[in-house]
Scaffold this active site. Structure first.
Site, PDB file in Angstrom:
ATOM      1  CE  LYS A 225     -32.088 -73.569  87.216  1.00  0.00           C
ATOM      2  NZ  LYS A 225     -32.739 -72.229  87.021  1.00  0.00           N
TER       3      LYS A 225
ATOM      4  CD  GLN B 290     -39.772 -74.011  85.744  1.00  0.00           C
ATOM      5  OE1 GLN B 290     -40.489 -72.918  85.387  1.00  0.00           O
ATOM      6  NE2 GLN B 290     -39.189 -74.553  85.019  1.00  0.00           N
TER       7      GLN B 290
ATOM      8  CE  LYS C  66     -41.697 -76.004  82.211  1.00  0.00           C
ATOM      9  NZ  LYS C  66     -41.392 -74.637  81.500  1.00  0.00           N
TER      10      LYS C  66
ATOM     11  CE  LYS D  70     -40.976 -69.119  85.194  1.00  0.00           C
ATOM     12  NZ  LYS D  70     -40.742 -70.277  84.164  1.00  0.00           N
TER      13      LYS D  70
ATOM     14  N   GLY E 176     -33.858 -67.186  83.511  1.00  0.00           N
ATOM     15  CA  GLY E 176     -34.514 -66.401  82.777  1.00  0.00           C
ATOM     16  C   GLY E 176     -35.905 -66.863  82.380  1.00  0.00           C
ATOM     17  CG  ASP E 177     -40.174 -67.057  81.945  1.00  0.00           C
ATOM     18  OD1 ASP E 177     -40.423 -68.386  81.648  1.00  0.00           O
ATOM     19  OD2 ASP E 177     -41.332 -66.488  81.521  1.00  0.00           O
TER      20      ASP E 177
ATOM     21  CB  THR F  32     -36.386 -73.337  75.657  1.00  0.00           C
ATOM     22  OG1 THR F  32     -35.624 -72.764  76.789  1.00  0.00           O
ATOM     23  CG2 THR F  32     -37.739 -73.626  75.947  1.00  0.00           C
TER      24      THR F  32
ATOM     25  CG  ASN G 168     -33.639 -67.790  74.209  1.00  0.00           C
ATOM     26  OD1 ASN G 168     -32.819 -67.879  73.507  1.00  0.00           O
ATOM     27  ND2 ASN G 168     -33.820 -68.436  75.415  1.00  0.00           N
TER      28      ASN G 168
ATOM     29  CB  SER H  14     -31.211 -74.436  83.838  1.00  0.00           C
ATOM     30  OG  SER H  14     -31.505 -73.154  83.325  1.00  0.00           O
TER      31      SER H  14
HETATM   32  N1  GLU Z   1     -38.142 -70.174  82.161  1.00  0.00           N
HETATM   33  C1  GLU Z   1     -37.642 -71.444  81.769  1.00  0.00           C
HETATM   34  C2  GLU Z   1     -39.169 -72.354  81.902  1.00  0.00           C
HETATM   35  O1  GLU Z   1     -40.009 -71.935  81.850  1.00  0.00           O
HETATM   36  C3  GLU Z   1     -36.379 -71.931  82.353  1.00  0.00           C
HETATM   37  C4  GLU Z   1     -36.270 -72.126  83.905  1.00  0.00           C
HETATM   38  C5  GLU Z   1     -34.930 -72.530  84.188  1.00  0.00           C
HETATM   39  O2  GLU Z   1     -34.032 -72.552  83.254  1.00  0.00           O
HETATM   40  O3  GLU Z   1     -34.557 -72.364  85.482  1.00  0.00           O
HETATM   41  O4  GLU Z   1     -38.877 -73.483  81.894  1.00  0.00           O
END
Ligand code: GLU
Length: 449
Positions: free
Chosen positions: A94, A115, A118, A130, A169-170, A214, A245, A381
């Site tokens: 994810k 990630q 996190k 990612k 997204g990112d 976020t 965002n 998410s």
């Molecule tokens: N890009 C975001 C992050 O850095 C969200 C990733 C997601 O929602 O999967 O955590």
């Protein structure tokens, strides 16, 4: 040169350097985690025995592919895209997709690596991954963006699945891009699988509060750090870098909690509005008109725009870096501390350089690293995935409350774990150790994977 690590960890880091040449951001992200793991290996020697750290540093799978597309003039362009499926010990991979010309394997790997921890911190069943592309969306028409997304998904679709890999997204990828990506997935597979992407529109499987998550989460985390020091955001001045965002909704929540936001930026410069940033105007400029932030100062006479300037020179109580990696240097950290800043929380991924982090920590200010402070996006998410799996959709308040609870928990876990490992108030230590323990325990339980 980063500081030498604990004797068990330095060889692991050297091996990462050797196997991943030139990937500086990835090296930086790995170093930052390894720096904090010494005491963990003393307490849990089994993780060294099972070579868990070496395994975590090596992605499970890395996909690199060509994305050919045509612009509105009929000219052909070739971009490169990536999906790094880093770790699936806790759930399907994810993490977002980033579209930006700076994207290369080292950026995607640093993001994917962060990630893992996190996502573990959220307490929800999501692994780490990612992706992204060196495609530059700036100045491209909707149809060009659509053709690019369609071409990218024509390869990516075969790697996705609600139990396998779930992008979102990112930077450079928002609801519009997720829409084009989802549409192409649906077309190729002839299946309406809501759970293969998150960040979808509200009318077609998206979650309330995902867009805000976020930024809101970063501010909840900030508020918790301040509360731990018997303080709060009420009456504080806040500077936020970025105007995407994350930044927009960080400003919204900070304002709701009584703060005054005085500056925000984009990659060309920043605006200062001492009366407090007019968020409706920022939203119109960035979300609707897709213009540069300089337009704000053209429309509001009391504000001023500084081209190419350094936003961190603006004195403030709280700084929220919400733009991109390494945007806040040691020099900037020094300026912020000298100007009386008391808290920094990262809405972006790895926005503070290692020197900046050290300076914040030495000055004793509250510093929330991105892994913890910006986990609200990916947490929501995961809530979107829950709604998709149950073919349900929750209301805004319910979802936003769950987000807040998750952020309060993340803060508490990081805070208490930092205490437990002898570094009170050090959220870097807390976040890395909480995330690492969760992933490592699952990996050991599952055998040699
Ligand atoms: N890009 C975001 C992050 O850095 C969200 C990733 C997601 O929602 O999967 O955590």
């Amino acid at each position: 040169m980063p500081a030498r690590l604990d004797e068990k960890l330095e060889p692991i880091y050297q091996d990462v350097l050797h196997r991943n040449p030139g990937e500086n951001e990835f090296h930086q992200a790995v170093h930052e985690v390894l720096e904090t793991l010494g005491p963990v290996l003393v307490k849990y020697p089994e993780f060294a025995e099972h070579k868990v750290i070496q395994r975590i540093c090596e992605p499970e799978r890395q996909i690199i592919f060509r994305v050919p597309w045509q612009d509105d003039q009929g000219e052909t362009h070739i971009n490169r895209a990536f999906r790094v499926e880093f770790n699936s010990a806790l759930g399907p991979y994810k993490g977002g997709m980033r579209f930006h010309p700076s994207v290369y394997l080292g950026i995607v790997k640093f993001l994917g690596f962060e990630q893992i921890f996190k996502n573990a911190l959220t307490g929800l069943p999501i692994g780490g991954g990612k992706g992204g592309s060196d495609f530059d969306p700036k100045g491209r028409s909707d149809s060009e963006i659509m053709r690019f997304c369609q071409s990218l998904m024509t390869e990516l679709y075969r790697h996705l699945g609600e139990y396998t890999d779930v992008p979102a997204g990112d930077i450079g990828v928002g609801e519009r891009e997720i829409g084009y990506l989802f549409g192409q997935y649906k077309r190729i597979t002839n299946r309406y699988e809501s759970g293969i992407l998150t960040g979808k529109g509200l009318g077609w499987g998206g979650s309330c509060a995902r867009r805000e998550a976020t930024g809101f989460g970063t501010v909840h985390f900030t508020q918790e750090m301040l509360k731990a020091r018997n303080d709060s955001l009420e009456g504080k001045t806040v500077v936020v870098s970025g105007s995407g965002n994350v930044a927009i909704y960080a400003m919204e929540m900070a304002r709701k909690l009584g703060a005054r936001i005085i500056a925000c930026s984009d990659s060309s410069g920043f605006i200062v509005d001492e009366q407090g940033i007019d968020l409706d105007l920022v939203k119109r400029i960035k979300e609707v008109e897709r213009r540069r932030i300089s337009a704000y100062a053209q429309e509001k006479s009391n504000a001023h725009y500084v081209a190419d300037g350094n936003i961190w020179k603006t004195p403030c109580d709280v700084a929220l870096p919400c733009a991109t990696q390494n945007e806040l240097t040691g020099k900037d950290a020094k300026t912020l501390v000298e100007n009386g800043c008391i808290a920094v929380a990262e809405g972006a991924n790895m926005p503070t350089t290692p020197e900046g982090i050290r300076l914040f920590q030495d000055a004793g200010i509250a510093y929330g690293p991105g892994k913890a402070a910006n986990a609200g996006g990916v947490a929501t998410s995961a809530l979107e995935m829950q709604q998709n799996a149950s073919r349900d959709s929750w209301g805004f308040d319910y979802t936003a409350n769950r987000l807040e609870e998750i952020m309060v928990n993340i803060h508490r876990n990081c805070h208490d774990t930092a205490d437990e490992f002898g570094s009170p108030g050090n959220y870097v230590v807390g976040a890395n150790i909480v995330g690492f323990l969760k992933v490592s325990e699952a990996m050991v339980a599952m055998g040699l994977i």
